[in-house]
Design a protein around this motif. Structure first.
Motif, mmCIF file in Angstrom:
data_model
loop_
_atom_site.group_PDB
_atom_site.id
_atom_site.type_symbol
_atom_site.label_atom_id
_atom_site.label_comp_id
_atom_site.label_asym_id
_atom_site.label_seq_id
_atom_site.Cartn_x
_atom_site.Cartn_y
_atom_site.Cartn_z
ATOM 1 N N CYS A 185 -64.708 -96.006 22.832
ATOM 2 C CA CYS A 185 -63.881 -94.839 23.834
ATOM 3 C C CYS A 185 -63.967 -93.536 22.877
ATOM 4 O O CYS A 185 -64.282 -92.595 23.415
ATOM 5 N N ILE A 186 -63.804 -93.713 21.595
ATOM 6 C CA ILE A 186 -63.809 -92.644 20.822
ATOM 7 C C ILE A 186 -65.358 -92.073 20.829
ATOM 8 O O ILE A 186 -65.422 -90.752 20.680
ATOM 9 N N LEU A 202 -58.189 -85.998 16.290
ATOM 10 C CA LEU A 202 -59.302 -86.031 16.602
ATOM 11 C C LEU A 202 -59.381 -85.700 18.172
ATOM 12 O O LEU A 202 -60.545 -84.923 18.346
ATOM 13 N N LEU A 203 -58.183 -86.110 18.745
ATOM 14 C CA LEU A 203 -58.605 -86.140 20.394
ATOM 15 C C LEU A 203 -57.762 -84.710 20.978
ATOM 16 O O LEU A 203 -57.580 -84.432 22.010
ATOM 17 N N GLN A 239 -69.948 -87.362 16.575
ATOM 18 C CA GLN A 239 -70.433 -86.683 15.226
ATOM 19 C C GLN A 239 -69.441 -86.890 13.904
ATOM 20 O O GLN A 239 -70.169 -87.228 12.958
ATOM 21 N N ARG A 240 -68.140 -87.007 14.482
ATOM 22 C CA ARG A 240 -67.209 -87.421 13.189
ATOM 23 C C ARG A 240 -67.598 -88.807 12.447
ATOM 24 O O ARG A 240 -67.286 -88.953 11.348
ATOM 25 N N CYS A 241 -67.803 -89.578 13.515
ATOM 26 C CA CYS A 241 -68.004 -91.156 13.139
ATOM 27 C C CYS A 241 -69.421 -91.015 12.091
ATOM 28 O O CYS A 241 -69.520 -91.618 11.074
ATOM 29 N N LEU A 242 -70.593 -90.403 12.627
ATOM 30 C CA LEU A 242 -71.785 -90.548 11.751
ATOM 31 C C LEU A 242 -71.621 -89.652 10.571
ATOM 32 O O LEU A 242 -71.950 -89.857 9.432
ATOM 33 N N ALA A 243 -70.815 -88.664 10.534
ATOM 34 C CA ALA A 243 -70.507 -87.840 9.130
ATOM 35 C C ALA A 243 -69.969 -88.708 8.319
ATOM 36 O O ALA A 243 -69.783 -88.210 7.104
ATOM 37 N N GLN A 244 -69.347 -89.912 8.584
ATOM 38 C CA GLN A 244 -68.567 -90.726 7.445
ATOM 39 C C GLN A 244 -69.614 -91.415 6.539
ATOM 40 O O GLN A 244 -69.159 -92.047 5.686
ATOM 41 N N ASP A 295 -52.175 -93.112 13.868
ATOM 42 C CA ASP A 295 -51.602 -92.359 15.132
ATOM 43 C C ASP A 295 -51.860 -90.832 15.019
ATOM 44 O O ASP A 295 -52.359 -90.338 15.854
ATOM 45 N N PHE A 296 -51.561 -90.423 13.854
ATOM 46 C CA PHE A 296 -51.700 -88.959 13.584
ATOM 47 C C PHE A 296 -53.185 -88.546 13.466
ATOM 48 O O PHE A 296 -53.634 -87.506 13.998
#
Length: 297
Positions: free
Chosen positions: A54-55, A126-127, A63-68, A120-121
């Motif tokens: 979903c994210i 992010l969304l 993109q934020r996922c790849l950046a990790q 949650d924060f």
């Protein structure tokens, strides 16, 4: 193959017994050491839970996922397990897969919460710019799949560290078996193998001569035969050849490949690649990944 199945058996046990998501990060291309290892590990190369999917459906989330990957790789160099939160609010236990000389990858276990409210924060931040319907869907999936800790974290960490050591041993044995098939390797072949095994190090000429048991004259001859000016250019040339292969044969992005091969930064990698291949890494991957290599009919 039986020894490889131990990896699958344990990872599936972690997933089913603790309702956790398990991912194996490959920072060095180690899964391609053998076909059996690749077959066993490939299903675990990406988070595939409904919440993660979903994210990742959003461009920002993907993109934020790849950046990790880069900060994870850098922290794995400490060769100690650690905890961290991804941008989507998932707490992860990260266990490096590493020998004394090389970081191969990591085992990442997630979908549990250590600090109340932090996940949650991070998720809401992010969304923030997403439609309300997307936020609601993400909240529901987060509540469904992310749970408080229900296992002995120390025990889990210890067992995953043993699994990481087991994977390193498999990779080492596979490499040794390959070398035994070709015992009469040339000086250049030994140098190339050493450079391929030490992508996270700044390799020095003296290290190569010592590890490969070659003379300064032999190393100089290899450098001259490669038609480059010095040892640093020689190392970069070998790593650029590796990058061409990885761009075509893996799903890694050019940035991930640059990091995995030890280039000091992505811009430096792009400049060297463009000088050598006359095309950017991104365009090279885009145009040739599903076609023949340049120069082939």
């Amino acid at each position: 193959m039986p020894s490889y199945k131990i990896i699958t058996s344990y990872l599936e046990h972690v997933k089913s017994a603790y309702s956790l998501d398990v991912t194996i990060k490959d920072y060095s291309g180690f899964i391609y050491t053998s076909e059996d290892l690749e077959r066993v590990i490939r299903p675990y190369l990406a988070h595939c839970s409904p919440y993660c999917m979903c994210i990742k459906e959003t461009e920002r989330g993907y993109q934020r996922c790849l950046a990790q990957n880069k900060p994870l790789y850098q922290k794995c160099k400490q060769r100690k397990p650690f905890f961290g939160y991804c941008p989507a609010g998932l707490c992860e236990l990260v266990v490096p897969i590493a020998s004394k000389t090389k970081v191969y990858g990591s085992i990442n276990v997630s979908h549990f919460a250590l600090e109340e409210g932090k996940g949650d924060f991070l998720r809401e931040r992010l969304l923030k710019r997403e439609p309300e319907s997307r936020k609601i869907a993400a909240r529901l999936l987060y509540q469904q799949f992310v749970r408080p800790v229900s296992m002995d974290i120390n025990e889990l960490q210890y067992s995953l560290a043993l699994l990481a050591e087991f994977i390193v041993e498999i990779v080492r044995n596979a490499n040794e078996a390959q070398q035994q098939k070709n015992p009469e390797l040339s000086d250049e072949s030994r140098i190339r193998a050493y450079i391929a095994e030490h992508t996270d190090d700044k390799i020095l000429a003296q290290q190569v001569m010592s590890a490969c048991n070659i003379s300064r004259l032999s190393l100089k001859s290899c450098i001259e035969n490669a038609n480059v000016k010095n040892f640093r250019e020689y190392v970069n040339g070998i790593r650029l050849e590796q990058s061409e292969k990885l761009l075509l044969e893996t799903d890694k992005t050019p940035k991930e490949i640059a990091v995995s091969l030890g280039f000091k930064d992505y811009q430096h990698f792009c400049r060297l690649f463009l000088e050598k291949v006359k095309i950017t890494p991104s365009d090279y991957q885009k145009y040739y990944k599903h076609e023949n290599r340049p120069g082939q009919n």
